[in-house]
Every structure is written in C-alpha cells, then in structure tokens.
Design an enzyme around this catalytic site. Structure first.
Site, mmCIF file in Angstrom:
data_model
loop_
_atom_site.group_PDB
_atom_site.id
_atom_site.type_symbol
_atom_site.label_atom_id
_atom_site.label_comp_id
_atom_site.label_asym_id
_atom_site.label_seq_id
_atom_site.Cartn_x
_atom_site.Cartn_y
_atom_site.Cartn_z
ATOM 1 N N LYS A 55 0.853 -1.200 0.000
ATOM 2 C CA LYS A 55 0.000 0.000 0.000
ATOM 3 C C LYS A 55 0.885 1.245 0.000
ATOM 4 O O LYS A 55 1.903 1.283 0.696
ATOM 5 C CB LYS A 55 -0.896 -0.031 1.240
ATOM 6 C CG LYS A 55 -1.952 1.062 1.298
ATOM 7 C CD LYS A 55 -2.847 0.879 2.530
ATOM 8 C CE LYS A 55 -3.936 1.931 2.607
ATOM 9 N NZ LYS A 55 -4.817 1.731 3.795
ATOM 10 N N SER A 80 -9.714 1.773 2.825
ATOM 11 C CA SER A 80 -8.862 2.547 1.956
ATOM 12 C C SER A 80 -7.814 1.717 1.220
ATOM 13 O O SER A 80 -7.206 2.203 0.260
ATOM 14 C CB SER A 80 -8.155 3.622 2.771
ATOM 15 O OG SER A 80 -7.270 3.028 3.699
ATOM 16 N N SER A 120 -9.828 -0.566 7.022
ATOM 17 C CA SER A 120 -9.257 -0.431 5.682
ATOM 18 C C SER A 120 -8.545 -1.655 5.111
ATOM 19 O O SER A 120 -8.190 -1.639 3.927
ATOM 20 C CB SER A 120 -8.281 0.740 5.652
ATOM 21 O OG SER A 120 -8.989 1.928 5.463
#
Ligand code: GLN
Length: 495
Positions: free
Chosen positions: A89, A164, A188
C-alpha cells in the site's frame, strides 16, 4: 498440477497461485522467481488499465529482486518470501521508491528510509511489484478519495473495491500480485478484502511495527496482510509480527508460529454472535451468508453463543472524533517545507496555506477541520475527552465478552461493493460503511475478514472473525477451518 516454464501455456498461470503453492514450486526449482514475476507483469499489462490498482508499478526493482531471489534459491538460501511478488500500500515507506499516500501533497515524495515491514519482507527475499492505490492518507472506504485514480472492483468494474486499501485488495483479487500489505485504522484492510472476495487480517494494535507507515490516526493504525487465502495470511503475519524497537507502540509480546494453528480443529471453540451486528434492515444476502457461515462453523463443532456489545451504537461517532483529531495533528507536518508538493505564496504563511489548500483533497480537509474542532479549547472536553471515555467503554464490552467466548463472528460490511459514485457525495453514508469494523480498532483487538458467500449479482460477502488481543492464532485457526470446509475462496473474478 503440472507447471513448467518449458510449457508455452501452463494450465495454471503462476500469478494465480498462493504464497504457499509458489513456495513449494520455487524451493523445488520447478519454476524460477523470474518466471513468477513474468506472469505477474503479464497480468498487470493485461488488466491494470481496467482495474487501476497500482499508483506505481516497480518493474525495474522487481526484476532486480527476482534475480536476487533466483540466486538465493540456487544457493539454497531461500527465506519465507523468496521470489514471491507482493504489492505494498502506498502509505508504507519504501526507500528510494515514491510513496504518495495517493495525495497530491506527496506526489513526488521519495522516502529516505524503509518501513520495518518492508525491511522484514526484504530480509525474507520478497519481490516488490509496486505501490498500491488508496484513499488519500487512508481516509475513505472506496478508494475514490485517491488524488490519482479510482480503483475498480475486479468482480464488477462499475463497483468500488472498498477502501482505503482498495488498490491492495483489488490487486490480490485480480492476480496482479500474489499478496499485499494494507493498513487498517477503521476497517481499511478488512472492508476492501470483503468487497473484493479475498482475506484481510488486521493484527492486534502493537503486534506489527508501524515504523514507516505514514500516520493517519496513530492510536488505531495497524499494518496487515491481504491474501488469497488464510494460509497466506498466517505466513505473512509470521514475517511481520513482533517487537520493533523503532516503534514505541510495538509490543514485546512473543510471536507464535501462526501456520502451526492451521488445521487445528474448532470443536468446542466458543463463538460470540453479537446481537448488535445482526440488525433489522440489514442487507438480506449478507445476513443470510453470515448466518450460514456460523452454522457451518457449528457443524465443525464450534459453539455459537449470543453476546452483546452494548456500546456498538457509539462506535462510528467515537471513531470519527478520535481518528480526525489524531489526523489533524499528524497532517500538520505537510506544510510545503519538509515534504512533497509546495505551492507558491507571497510570504511563508501564504505558502503554507496555499500548499495545504491545493495539496489536500476534500475528504482530508474535512477530517482536518473536524479534528481541529474536536481538539480546540472549549470543545476538547465535550468531544475528544468524551470520545476517549466512550472508547474505554467499547473496549470493556470486548473484554467482558471475551471472558466467555474465544472469538466473535460478524459480517465485515453492511453491504456488498457499491457502485462508483454512489456514496461519494454523502460522507456520512460513506462513514457508515465501516460500522462493523470500527469497534475492533477502537478496542485494539485483531480481526480477519474472509469470503463466506456471494450476492445474486456475484459480488463477494465477507465474514469477520474477531479475537482477543494478541490472539491472532485463534482467529486464523477458526478462519482456516471455515475456509477449508467451504469453496468460497476458490472463486476468482472473470476479468
Ligand atoms: N473508512 C475509514 C475511514 O475513512 C477507515 C479507514 C482506514 O481504516 N484507514 O477513516
């Protein structure tokens, strides 16, 4: 399974395999790390323009790492992840590789240091495929808040992948990497894993080092794996869990071999079913799938017990006070001086203001304003302090329930993947999509999401299993037992 690089068209593409499967093939020298990477890059070339999972594909770094992996394999010096292509990420710092948090304010930020999790991956020989898209600074539930692109759900390109960590979850679901890392402040990792039909694990707060994770809400943030199956989640956790002197909140708690809990039976395991998570008006297919999943666990010998987490109703409000307060403080550092984007200004203060006005997107600004308000003199007691007090009550709910049960089972999300744009103009609607994941962060406990069904429209449904602090082992054990007795995890999107 017959796989060899000599076959022009192998029956199974290497990028479709799991860490555990590739480990075997790589260690037996049936395939090389470069073969695996070639299939991954081929897949990225084929689908990435439709999925949009990556902010940066690190082709050159990946090739160099795969070559090193092949040397290590040839010398029989392979680590747990040698030759395994993984995506990270883009809020986790990678030295010398752009790390943007999907924000304009960090669009050109190249970290001068490496996060602890990726350092550990590197020690174990991983191959970095790239940095995945997220909601700006991990604020959101759909990946629509990225300053660069909206990632699409591989099961239905009209839908969001969740957020997210939507880029990481979509990349795993689309076989554009073998597994990925996400971060989870309020859901997330688990929410996008549920929406993309993959496995996501949020470890206990303090289990995994946050060193090098760009801070959103420091008392809630935690890094964890997003994988194709439960075994891979255990293998990834084995590498990243454990104390790190570089993170003062990382806990000096012993780390078991998580893989050794896979295959242990769940007979007698007590599973709490919190009544507050099965409410009137819930999405019917989710309610149905999660209840069937609980019956499935019962058929394996687990014992469902109705429990209550009475402060659940306050979780979303508490989270949005505390997370935004911490964010307003953490994001004060982006002023155009130290990192990334800098706007022109007529003097220093004007430069600060223009940089922040132009560099942050609307959701990040909303959070900074909410948090600044909650922390400001005169309001602190009513908002931030009250939020902290309610957080304690939420944690105590979990402590009490865990006196009686071993794990808690709930849906991961109140609805399956929604359409791009559907909630984008209604922040409250968006905030409510984390209703089942947020309490876990406030309490600091670990939780996993894994596939437990599909809607009539072929969208994945996630089962959340929550555990006691530092007892990731038991949630992995329960998740594995469920996974192996069902076939949901074998389904892949047709892209
Ligand atoms: N969706 C939640 C939020 O917007 C959680 C995000 C996260 O876990 N990083 O804050």
């Amino acid at each position: 399974m017959h796989i060899t690089s000599a076959f022009p068209e192998p029956i199974v593409k290497l990028n479709e395999l799991s860490i555990a499967e590739l480990r075997r093939l790589l260690d037996n020298r049936e395939v090389s790390a470069q073969d695996v990477l070639n299939d991954i890059m081929g897949r990225i070339d084929a689908v990435e323009d439709r999925v949009g999972a990556y902010v940066t594909v690190t082709r050159d770094a990946a090739r160099a790492m795969a070559e090193r992996a092949d040397s290590a394999l040839a010398a029989r010096r392979a680590g747990l992840l040698t030759g395994i292509p993984l995506a990270i990420k883009d809020n986790i710092c990678t030295m010398g590789i752009r790390t943007t948090c999907s924000s304009k304010i960090l669009y050109n930020f190249v970290p001068p240091y490496e996060s602890s999790v990726t350092s550990r991956f590197a020690e174990h020989g991983y191959v970095l495929t790239g940095k995945t898209n997220l909601d700006e600074f991990a604020m959101g539930s759909s990946t629509e808040n990225s300053a660069f692109q909206t990632t699409r759900n591989p099961w239905n390109l009209e839908c969001v992948p969740g957020g997210s960590s939507g880029g990481s979850a979509a990349a795993v679901a689309a076989n554009e990497c073998i597994a990925a890392l996400g971060s989870d402040t309020g859901g997330s990792i688990r929410q996008p894993a549920a929406l993309c039909g993959v496995v996501g694990l949020k470890p206990t707060y303090g289990r995994v080092s946050r060193y090098g994770l760009v801070a959103f809400a420091s008392s809630l943030d935690q890094i964890g794996p997003i994988t194709k199956n439960v075994t891979d989640a255990a293998l990834m956790l084995n590498v990243i869990a454990g104390h790190d002197p570089l993170d003062s909140t990382s806990a000096p708690v012993e780390v078991p071999d998580y893989a050794s809990f896979l295959g242990k039976e769940v007979r007698g395991l007590r599973i709490g079913i919190p009544k507050e998570y099965f409410i009137d008006g819930m999405h019917q297919e989710i309610d149905h799938s999660v209840r069937s999943a609980i019956r499935q666990l019962e058929s394996l010998g687990a014992v469902p017990v109705e429990v209550s987490l009475p402060h659940t109703a306050y979780a979303v409000a508490t989270y949005y006070i505390l997370a935004t307060s911490e964010a307003s403080s953490n994001l004060a550092r982006y002023d155009g001086v130290k990192y990334g984007f800098r706007a022109k200004g007529k003097d220093l203060v004007d430069m600060y203001m223009q940089t922040r006005a132009e560099g942050f997107g609307p959701e990040v600004k909303r959070r900074i304003m909410l948090g600044t308000y909650a922390l400001s003199a005169g309001y602190y007691d009513a908002y931030y302090k009250k939020g902290q007090q309610v957080r304690t009550l939420i944690k105590q709910d979990f402590d009490k329930v865990f006196e009686d049960v071993d794990v808690i089972a709930t849906p991961t999300t109140p609805s399956p993947a929604f359409r791009v744009g559907e909630k984008a103009t209604d922040p409250l609607e968006m905030y409510l999509s984390d209703i089942f994941t947020i309490s876990v962060n406030l309490a600091g406990v670990p939780a996993i999401s894994l596939p437990c069904g599909f809607t009539g429209g072929n969208l994945p449904i996630g089962l959340q299993i929550i555990g006691r602090s530092f007892d990731e082992a038991t949630i992995l054990q329960a998740a594995y037992a469920f996974e192996q007795s069902t076939s949901w995890h074998t389904r892949r999107p047709l892209l």
